[in-house]
Design a protein around this motif. Sequence first.
Motif, short mmCIF file in Angstrom:
data_model
loop_
_atom_site.label_atom_id
_atom_site.label_comp_id
_atom_site.label_asym_id
_atom_site.label_seq_id
_atom_site.Cartn_x
_atom_site.Cartn_y
_atom_site.Cartn_z
N SER B 7 0.73 -1.08 0.18
CA SER B 7 0.04 -0.02 -0.19
C SER B 7 0.92 1.68 -0.04
CB SER B 7 -0.94 -0.13 1.15
OG SER B 7 -0.16 0.00 2.24
N GLN B 9 -1.90 1.74 -3.09
CA GLN B 9 -2.19 1.25 -4.42
C GLN B 9 -1.68 2.22 -5.59
OE1 GLN B 9 -6.18 -0.29 -5.56
NE2 GLN B 9 -5.30 -0.77 -7.65
N SER B 10 -1.73 3.28 -5.36
CA SER B 10 -1.55 4.52 -6.03
C SER B 10 -1.25 5.83 -5.44
CB SER B 10 -2.30 4.67 -7.08
OG SER B 10 -3.57 5.04 -6.80
N LYS B 102 1.50 -6.21 -5.27
CA LYS B 102 0.70 -6.04 -6.56
C LYS B 102 1.07 -4.35 -6.98
CE LYS B 102 -3.36 -8.51 -5.95
NZ LYS B 102 -4.91 -8.69 -6.08
N THR B 104 2.82 -0.34 -6.20
CA THR B 104 2.33 0.96 -6.03
C THR B 104 2.86 1.97 -7.04
OG1 THR B 104 2.68 0.89 -3.66
CG2 THR B 104 2.67 3.17 -4.60
#
Lengths: 115, 110
Positions: B7, B9-10, B102, B104
């Motif tokens: 975390s 994600q963006s 996944k 950032t």
Amino acid sequence: DTGVSQDPRHKITKRGQNVTFRCDPISEHNRLYWYRQTLGQGPEFLTYFQNEAQLEKSRLLSDRFSAERPKGSFSTLEIQRTEQGDSAMYLCASSSPFPGTGELFFGEGSRLTVL
Amino acid sequence: GQQLNQSPQSMFIQEGEDVSMNCTSSSIFNTWLWYKQDPGEGPVLLIALYKAGELTSNGRLTAQFGITRKDSFLNISASIPSDVGIYFCAGQSRGTALIFGKGTTLSVSS
């Protein structure tokens, strides 16, 4: 350039065709890895070689997938009877045999599009 | 199986700002690695961590291996436009394959 080299960089194929990707690792690295990456995800482990021995395979590696490293140098990843779900970036990485050096160095990837 | 939660994600930041991102794991890792990936390219290794509590810098990047061995963070100071990309954490337990978060996605506006 002494980095990890992958070929081809891009491949477009029709569903049902076979495709093969090649990876040339960094020359002094005896470990070679294949990963798959789809859009928006991190790389997912497929399989790993130490020299010519394939030591680990993920459950993601279905029976349509086969990887070889016959002389402990370059490796090939073949996908038979491709499906649209196989569309992804296929990444190859290599690492040093020395203890404590777990870093994987990746190639630029081979992007597969199955129509 | 092992899972990595990365975390945020963006992130959308202004040039010059500092950035922090982190990863947590459901299990203990012996190695934490941080990679950056540009579109259409393979991941490039930024920092490698091998000991709990280890703090390592690479230019404007600093990463730490959490004391619990279940987390790691990456800080980027004074961001610049070329910092744009996707940052991945990756962890490895002894005898297992390296697994990735996944990612950032970092956007930097000038």
